[in-house]
Design a protein around this motif. Sequence first.
Motif, PDB file in Angstrom:
ATOM      1  N   LYS A  69      22.754   8.951  -4.851  1.00  0.00           N
ATOM      2  CA  LYS A  69      22.295   7.689  -4.264  1.00  0.00           C
ATOM      3  C   LYS A  69      21.804   7.902  -2.837  1.00  0.00           C
ATOM      4  CE  LYS A  69      23.766   2.987  -3.105  1.00  0.00           C
ATOM      5  NZ  LYS A  69      24.917   2.039  -3.062  1.00  0.00           N
ATOM      6  N   PHE A  72      18.606   9.872  -2.949  1.00  0.00           N
ATOM      7  CA  PHE A  72      17.521   9.011  -3.419  1.00  0.00           C
ATOM      8  C   PHE A  72      17.028   8.106  -2.289  1.00  0.00           C
ATOM      9  CE2 PHE A  72      15.549   5.427  -5.503  1.00  0.00           C
ATOM     10  CZ  PHE A  72      14.903   5.980  -6.611  1.00  0.00           C
ATOM     11  N   GLU A  76      13.349   8.130  -0.502  1.00  0.00           N
ATOM     12  CA  GLU A  76      12.503   6.936  -0.347  1.00  0.00           C
ATOM     13  C   GLU A  76      12.048   6.792   1.100  1.00  0.00           C
ATOM     14  OE1 GLU A  76      13.361   3.393  -3.439  1.00  0.00           O
ATOM     15  OE2 GLU A  76      14.959   3.741  -1.991  1.00  0.00           O
ATOM     16  N   VAL A 228      12.971  13.786  -6.960  1.00  0.00           N
ATOM     17  CA  VAL A 228      14.199  12.964  -6.843  1.00  0.00           C
ATOM     18  C   VAL A 228      13.903  11.535  -7.221  1.00  0.00           C
ATOM     19  CG1 VAL A 228      15.951  12.110  -5.250  1.00  0.00           C
ATOM     20  CG2 VAL A 228      15.131  14.465  -5.047  1.00  0.00           C
ATOM     21  N   LEU A 229      12.807  10.991  -6.739  1.00  0.00           N
ATOM     22  CA  LEU A 229      12.473   9.596  -7.008  1.00  0.00           C
ATOM     23  C   LEU A 229      12.084   9.375  -8.471  1.00  0.00           C
ATOM     24  CD1 LEU A 229      10.412   8.832  -3.775  1.00  0.00           C
ATOM     25  CD2 LEU A 229      12.766   8.207  -4.282  1.00  0.00           C
ATOM     26  N   SER A 232      16.587  10.553 -12.926  1.00  0.00           N
ATOM     27  CA  SER A 232      17.680   9.581 -13.143  1.00  0.00           C
ATOM     28  C   SER A 232      18.931  10.357 -13.494  1.00  0.00           C
ATOM     29  CB  SER A 232      17.340   8.599 -14.258  1.00  0.00           C
ATOM     30  OG  SER A 232      17.137   9.285 -15.475  1.00  0.00           O
TER      31      SER A 232
END
Length: 233
Positions: A69, A72, A76, A228-229, A232
């Motif tokens: 998390k 991620f 971003e 990474v983006l 999942s």
Amino acid sequence: MDWVGPAVTAAVVSGIISIVSLFIGRSTTLITHRQKLDADRQLAERKVEADIALARAKFEYDREQAIFKRKFELAEHMLSDAYQLRSLMEYVRNGFSFSGEATSRVSDGAEREEIKRLRDSYFVPQARLQAENKFLSNMLARRTACHAHFGLEADKAFELFHQSLHQTRVASQLLVEWTAPGEDVDKETMNNLKADIWKGYAEHKGKDNIGRKIEEAVGICEKLCQPVLGSSV
């Protein structure tokens, strides 16, 4: 009486059988109880082991989820910041300016009008960067965290961004300082500084070093962040 002997014998035998049966029954009960205790103990041990294994697995899963998390979110930020900085530098270095953009420049109080206009035009990139100080500070503050999660390549991208910003600011400041009657600065040096603050001028001269650094940094961010983006867990 002849029947007394057999009766006594039968009673004795019956008693012995009862005693043996009682003993066997008790032994069987003890064995069964012991086996039940062993089975309960083994079951309890297995449950404890299973609970510990489950707790460890949950801890590892939660830890991996938390790390992912955070990674991620950083991806971003890093990629969106890279795109925003590239767009910002396109604006900062576009060579066109509007009236009043250089009002924050402190003049020496004795500037001729043509010198003032020229210095103002050179100062505009600084003014535009100053207006984005909050964004730039927030972006660069994530450098250490991005380095921790994405490694040395992330640090290289931030270094390229930092060099581009610093080079633009320094070029703008030097052009303002060196634009004055009597300043003996060679033309090539002035042209190089102009190439740093004006992208169009740099491309015309064939040496847009700042633009090249920014594109390289954006490319690194894309390579690190897009997987990474797009993944999942």
